[in-house]
Design a protein around this motif. Structure first.
Motif, short mmCIF file in Angstrom:
data_model
loop_
_atom_site.label_atom_id
_atom_site.label_comp_id
_atom_site.label_asym_id
_atom_site.label_seq_id
_atom_site.Cartn_x
_atom_site.Cartn_y
_atom_site.Cartn_z
N VAL A 30 0.84 -1.19 0.00
CA VAL A 30 0.00 0.00 0.00
C VAL A 30 0.88 1.24 0.00
O VAL A 30 1.76 1.40 0.86
CB VAL A 30 -0.93 0.03 1.22
N LEU A 31 0.67 2.10 -0.99
CA LEU A 31 1.35 3.40 -1.10
C LEU A 31 0.34 4.47 -0.69
O LEU A 31 -0.74 4.56 -1.27
CB LEU A 31 1.82 3.63 -2.53
N SER A 32 0.70 5.27 0.31
CA SER A 32 -0.31 6.13 0.90
C SER A 32 0.31 7.36 1.56
O SER A 32 1.53 7.44 1.77
CB SER A 32 -1.09 5.32 1.96
N ARG A 33 -0.55 8.34 1.88
CA ARG A 33 -0.21 9.35 2.87
C ARG A 33 -0.08 8.62 4.21
O ARG A 33 -0.14 7.39 4.27
CB ARG A 33 -1.31 10.42 2.93
N ALA A 34 0.03 9.38 5.29
CA ALA A 34 0.22 8.74 6.59
C ALA A 34 -0.81 9.20 7.61
O ALA A 34 -0.51 9.42 8.79
CB ALA A 34 1.63 9.00 7.11
N GLY A 35 -2.06 9.37 7.14
CA GLY A 35 -3.15 9.64 8.07
C GLY A 35 -3.33 8.47 9.01
O GLY A 35 -3.24 7.31 8.60
N ALA A 36 -3.61 8.75 10.27
CA ALA A 36 -3.68 7.70 11.29
C ALA A 36 -4.69 6.62 10.94
O ALA A 36 -4.44 5.42 11.13
CB ALA A 36 -4.00 8.31 12.64
N ASN A 37 -5.83 7.04 10.43
CA ASN A 37 -6.90 6.08 10.16
C ASN A 37 -6.47 5.04 9.13
O ASN A 37 -6.55 3.82 9.37
CB ASN A 37 -8.14 6.83 9.66
N SER A 38 -5.97 5.48 7.97
CA SER A 38 -5.65 4.56 6.89
C SER A 38 -4.48 3.65 7.22
O SER A 38 -4.48 2.46 6.90
CB SER A 38 -5.38 5.32 5.59
N ILE A 39 -3.45 4.17 7.90
CA ILE A 39 -2.28 3.33 8.16
C ILE A 39 -2.59 2.27 9.21
O ILE A 39 -2.07 1.15 9.14
CB ILE A 39 -1.03 4.15 8.54
N TRP A 40 -3.45 2.57 10.17
CA TRP A 40 -3.81 1.56 11.16
C TRP A 40 -4.77 0.53 10.58
O TRP A 40 -4.77 -0.65 10.97
CB TRP A 40 -4.39 2.20 12.42
N GLU A 41 -5.60 0.93 9.62
CA GLU A 41 -6.42 -0.06 8.90
C GLU A 41 -5.53 -1.05 8.17
O GLU A 41 -5.80 -2.26 8.17
CB GLU A 41 -7.36 0.66 7.93
N CYS A 42 -4.48 -0.54 7.55
CA CYS A 42 -3.54 -1.42 6.85
C CYS A 42 -2.78 -2.31 7.83
O CYS A 42 -2.46 -3.46 7.52
CB CYS A 42 -2.55 -0.58 6.03
N SER A 43 -2.50 -1.80 9.01
CA SER A 43 -1.83 -2.59 10.04
C SER A 43 -2.69 -3.76 10.48
O SER A 43 -2.19 -4.89 10.64
CB SER A 43 -1.48 -1.71 11.24
N VAL A 44 -3.98 -3.52 10.68
CA VAL A 44 -4.90 -4.60 11.07
C VAL A 44 -4.84 -5.73 10.04
O VAL A 44 -4.90 -6.92 10.40
CB VAL A 44 -6.33 -4.06 11.22
N LEU A 45 -4.69 -5.37 8.78
CA LEU A 45 -4.67 -6.37 7.71
C LEU A 45 -3.25 -6.80 7.34
O LEU A 45 -3.05 -7.56 6.40
CB LEU A 45 -5.39 -5.80 6.47
N GLY A 46 -2.25 -6.34 8.11
CA GLY A 46 -0.88 -6.80 7.93
C GLY A 46 -0.28 -6.46 6.58
O GLY A 46 0.30 -7.31 5.91
N LYS A 47 -0.36 -5.19 6.18
CA LYS A 47 0.16 -4.78 4.88
C LYS A 47 1.44 -3.95 5.01
O LYS A 47 1.51 -3.02 5.82
CB LYS A 47 -0.90 -3.97 4.12
N PRO A 48 2.45 -4.25 4.20
CA PRO A 48 3.64 -3.39 4.14
C PRO A 48 3.28 -2.05 3.49
O PRO A 48 2.52 -2.02 2.52
CB PRO A 48 4.62 -4.18 3.28
N LEU A 49 3.84 -0.98 4.03
CA LEU A 49 3.46 0.36 3.60
C LEU A 49 4.63 1.13 3.02
O LEU A 49 5.76 1.04 3.51
CB LEU A 49 2.90 1.15 4.79
#
Length: 376
Positions: free
Chosen positions: A272-291
């Motif tokens: 996942v390539l993204s900004r670093a808003g808290a909501n989106s990065i923690w959603e990706c963490s729950v699903l175990g995605k490299p950022l």
């Protein structure tokens, strides 16, 4: 007779979706305890707030109030917004006086400040939550009226006075329940069913938020040939840039915005390539995605995304490009590194580990529920 609970927050999805996650968990707890509750959401009377909240079905009623912005720099708009803030306070005061909730939970954003002040004056307990590593101005103000200050990070405590630290509880960042049951297969079907798709290439999901991040979008568009030669690029470009990005083709799948399918889409993605808003990065963490994170930085931001990104990078869950380092050559190096599935797996495990344990939305819902249930 039902128990009434009020929520306040808005301005961006990052101030709304976590609150909705808590509302959903609250309803589940109340149902299990045979307690009838009603949930009310105080948000901006203009903008996206009403649409997101009402579309979710998570609360009983949305209450729109006027909202001004507290800017840290000189602007004539500050003068006019004082009147909006006061109008928001008056509206909040009388609405809360009529509803009489047992607690007001604030998820932040400037629209949450007047309800928090009004609740304090009415003797209604105020709980406020900060998603980011460093507290924003709204949270700093709301903390003056709060009985409990809930934080996503242990390190965030240091930004508060000793007196306020006694009121803090580290809960983690609340994520909507649907992310815990996301289905990668459903995500693949949504993205690629009936389309020309090369399953041998990893899926690169590009996220820029609901409105889009033009800096990221430009990097993708200008280097699409190389990217599609290595990845299946799923690009949420945002509403503002929907005409800026090219049409879909093999290897490139643009979307102005992905709605209810987002949990499944993230689950199906490899990077996942993204900004670093808290909501989106923690959603990706729950699903175990490299950022791969390109945080918003500069004079127009307080630096919260930079801090969020640095925290994830320290945990080896993310690679970060910042400021002048945001070039395609640097991005290409990071993506080439992550073409190695074993390297992705290491980062994926680190990302997942950050969200192991209790579900923060449930923890916060239990704190709210227990605050009034003991007196029932």
């Amino acid at each position: 007779m039902s128990i009434k609970i009020a929520f306040a927050g808005g301005g961006t999805g990052g101030h709304i979706y976590p609150g909705l996650a808590i509302a959903d968990e609250l309803k589940t707890i109340a149902s299990e305890k045979n307690v009838d509750i009603e949930l009310f959401w105080f948000g901006n009377s203009s903008g996206m707030d009403r649409n997101i909240v009402e579309k979710s079905g998570s609360v009983n009623k949305f209450i729109g109030i006027p909202s001004g912005k507290l800017r840290r720099y000189f602007s004539l708009k500050n003068f006019f917004d004082i009147f909006k803030i006061f109008a928001g306070f008056v509206a909040s005061f009388f609405k809360l006086l009529f509803i009489r909730p047992v607690v007001l939970f604030s998820k932040g954003g400037f629209v949450s400040v007047p309800p928090c002040i009004a609740a304090k004056l009415l003797g209604i307990p105020v709980f406020t939550h900060e998603c980011d590593f460093t507290p924003g101005l709204a949270t700093r103000i709301n903390s003056k009226f709060a009985s409990k200050i809930l934080l996503s990070y242990e390190e965030t405590k240091k930004f508060f006075s000793a007196e306020k630290q006694n009121k803090t509880i580290v809960t983690g960042n609340p994520i909507r329940p649907v992310f815990y049951s996301a289905n990668a297969k459903a995500g693949l079907e949504f993205l690629f069913e009936g389309k020309d798709f090369d399953s041998s290439k990893p899926i690169l999901l590009v996220l820029g938020g609901s409105l889009g991040a033009h800096q990221i979008n430009q990097l993708i568009v200008e280097n699409l040939d190389w990217l599609t030669s290595k990845f299946n690029v799923v690009h949420q470009c945002g509403a503002k840039d929907k005409d800026f990005v090219p049409a879909a083709k093999k290897g490139y799948y643009p979307y102005p915005f992905i709605y209810s399918q987002m949990p499944d889409v993230i689950a199906a993605s490899d990077i996942v390539l993204s900004r670093a808003g808290a909501n989106s990065i923690w959603e990706c963490s729950v699903l175990g995605k490299p950022l791969v994170l390109i945080p918003l930085c500069g004079s127009g931001t307080r630096g919260d995304q930079v801090d969020n990104a640095a925290f994830f990078e320290k945990q080896n869950a993310a690679k970060v490009l910042l400021g002048d380092d945001v070039t395609f050559d640097n991005l290409k190096k990071l993506l080439e590194f992550l073409l190695d599935s074993s390297e992705r797996d290491v980062m994926a495990m680190a990302s997942k580990k950050m969200s192991e344990g209790n579900r923060p939305a449930k923890v916060i819902a239990e704190i709210i529920f227990n605050s009034f249930n003991q007196s029932l």
